[in-house]
Motif scaffolding. Sequence first.
Motif, short mmCIF file in Angstrom:
data_model
loop_
_atom_site.label_atom_id
_atom_site.label_comp_id
_atom_site.label_asym_id
_atom_site.label_seq_id
_atom_site.Cartn_x
_atom_site.Cartn_y
_atom_site.Cartn_z
N ALA A 62 0.81 -1.22 0.00
CA ALA A 62 0.00 0.00 0.00
C ALA A 62 0.84 1.28 0.00
CB ALA A 62 -0.93 0.01 1.22
N LEU A 63 2.17 1.17 0.10
CA LEU A 63 3.02 2.35 0.10
C LEU A 63 2.94 3.07 -1.25
CD1 LEU A 63 6.21 0.92 1.85
CD2 LEU A 63 4.49 2.44 2.84
N GLN A 64 3.03 4.39 -1.21
CA GLN A 64 3.06 5.18 -2.44
C GLN A 64 4.46 5.06 -3.05
OE1 GLN A 64 1.10 9.12 -2.21
NE2 GLN A 64 0.91 8.68 -0.02
N ARG A 65 4.49 4.95 -4.37
CA ARG A 65 5.78 4.79 -5.05
C ARG A 65 5.91 5.84 -6.16
NH1 ARG A 65 4.71 -0.19 -3.07
NH2 ARG A 65 6.48 -1.45 -2.45
N VAL A 66 7.15 6.27 -6.38
CA VAL A 66 7.47 7.22 -7.43
C VAL A 66 8.63 6.64 -8.22
CG1 VAL A 66 8.31 9.55 -7.93
CG2 VAL A 66 6.75 9.17 -6.02
N SER A 67 8.49 6.60 -9.54
CA SER A 67 9.58 6.10 -10.38
C SER A 67 10.66 7.16 -10.48
CB SER A 67 9.06 5.77 -11.79
OG SER A 67 8.14 4.72 -11.72
N PRO A 69 14.16 8.12 -12.78
CA PRO A 69 13.96 9.56 -12.69
C PRO A 69 12.50 9.89 -12.99
CG PRO A 69 15.06 9.05 -14.74
CD PRO A 69 14.90 7.75 -13.99
N GLY A 70 12.09 11.01 -12.49
CA GLY A 70 10.73 11.47 -12.71
C GLY A 70 10.30 12.39 -11.59
N ALA A 71 9.09 12.88 -11.70
CA ALA A 71 8.55 13.77 -10.68
C ALA A 71 7.11 13.39 -10.46
CB ALA A 71 8.67 15.22 -11.11
N ARG A 72 6.69 13.48 -9.25
CA ARG A 72 5.32 13.14 -8.93
C ARG A 72 4.93 13.83 -7.64
NH1 ARG A 72 3.03 7.14 -7.66
NH2 ARG A 72 0.96 7.79 -7.03
N THR A 73 3.69 14.20 -7.53
CA THR A 73 3.18 14.79 -6.30
C THR A 73 2.41 13.71 -5.55
OG1 THR A 73 2.99 16.96 -7.33
CG2 THR A 73 1.69 16.59 -5.34
N ILE A 74 2.76 13.53 -4.29
CA ILE A 74 2.03 12.58 -3.45
C ILE A 74 1.55 13.32 -2.21
CG2 ILE A 74 3.31 10.56 -4.27
CD1 ILE A 74 4.92 10.64 -1.67
N THR A 75 0.55 12.78 -1.56
CA THR A 75 0.00 13.40 -0.37
C THR A 75 0.42 12.58 0.84
OG1 THR A 75 -1.90 14.19 -1.63
CG2 THR A 75 -2.13 14.14 0.75
N LEU A 76 0.99 13.24 1.82
CA LEU A 76 1.42 12.58 3.06
C LEU A 76 0.51 13.04 4.19
CD1 LEU A 76 5.26 13.18 2.73
CD2 LEU A 76 4.00 11.11 2.16
N SER A 77 0.26 12.14 5.12
CA SER A 77 -0.52 12.52 6.30
C SER A 77 0.37 13.32 7.24
CB SER A 77 -1.08 11.29 6.99
OG SER A 77 -0.05 10.41 7.35
N GLU A 78 -0.25 14.06 8.14
CA GLU A 78 0.50 14.90 9.07
C GLU A 78 1.32 14.03 10.01
OE1 GLU A 78 -0.42 18.24 12.51
OE2 GLU A 78 -1.94 17.78 11.01
N GLY A 79 2.49 14.53 10.39
CA GLY A 79 3.38 13.81 11.31
C GLY A 79 4.66 13.39 10.62
N ARG A 80 5.47 12.64 11.35
CA ARG A 80 6.76 12.19 10.81
C ARG A 80 6.52 11.13 9.74
NH1 ARG A 80 11.45 13.30 14.22
NH2 ARG A 80 12.43 11.74 12.94
#
Length: 116
Positions: A62-67, A69-80
């Motif tokens: 379920a982890l978000q992945r980014v290839s 080279p490349g660029a991508r915007t992901i959303t992180l929940s608040e906290g560390r």
Amino acid sequence: MSDADSRARAEAAFGAPAPAPSPKRPSRLGFVIGALVMALGVPAAIAWGIIGFVGFADDVDALQRVSIPGARTITLSEGRQSLYYEGHGEAVPVLRITVTAADGGTIPIEEHSGSV
């Protein structure tokens, strides 16, 4: 003085010794309870281990992945949060990571390293 005389004098002074207790044997109920605990506990422990392993695998999938080279915007929940690079034995490339808050400000990133 003989052993019999010493024993007689000790009994006269202190009384006859108490009889040795007979060894207590475990009851059948104890064996039945032990067998039930094993019969139920072992499969429960195996099931708990399987469920835990499957749950861990689901968490990793379920982890978000980014290839790269490349660029991508992901959303992180608040906290560390932890970001990591996953590769196939090659050197870790230079990564430029920017974390932007919802209000548009930049959030500093602390360095952490490790290997598996």
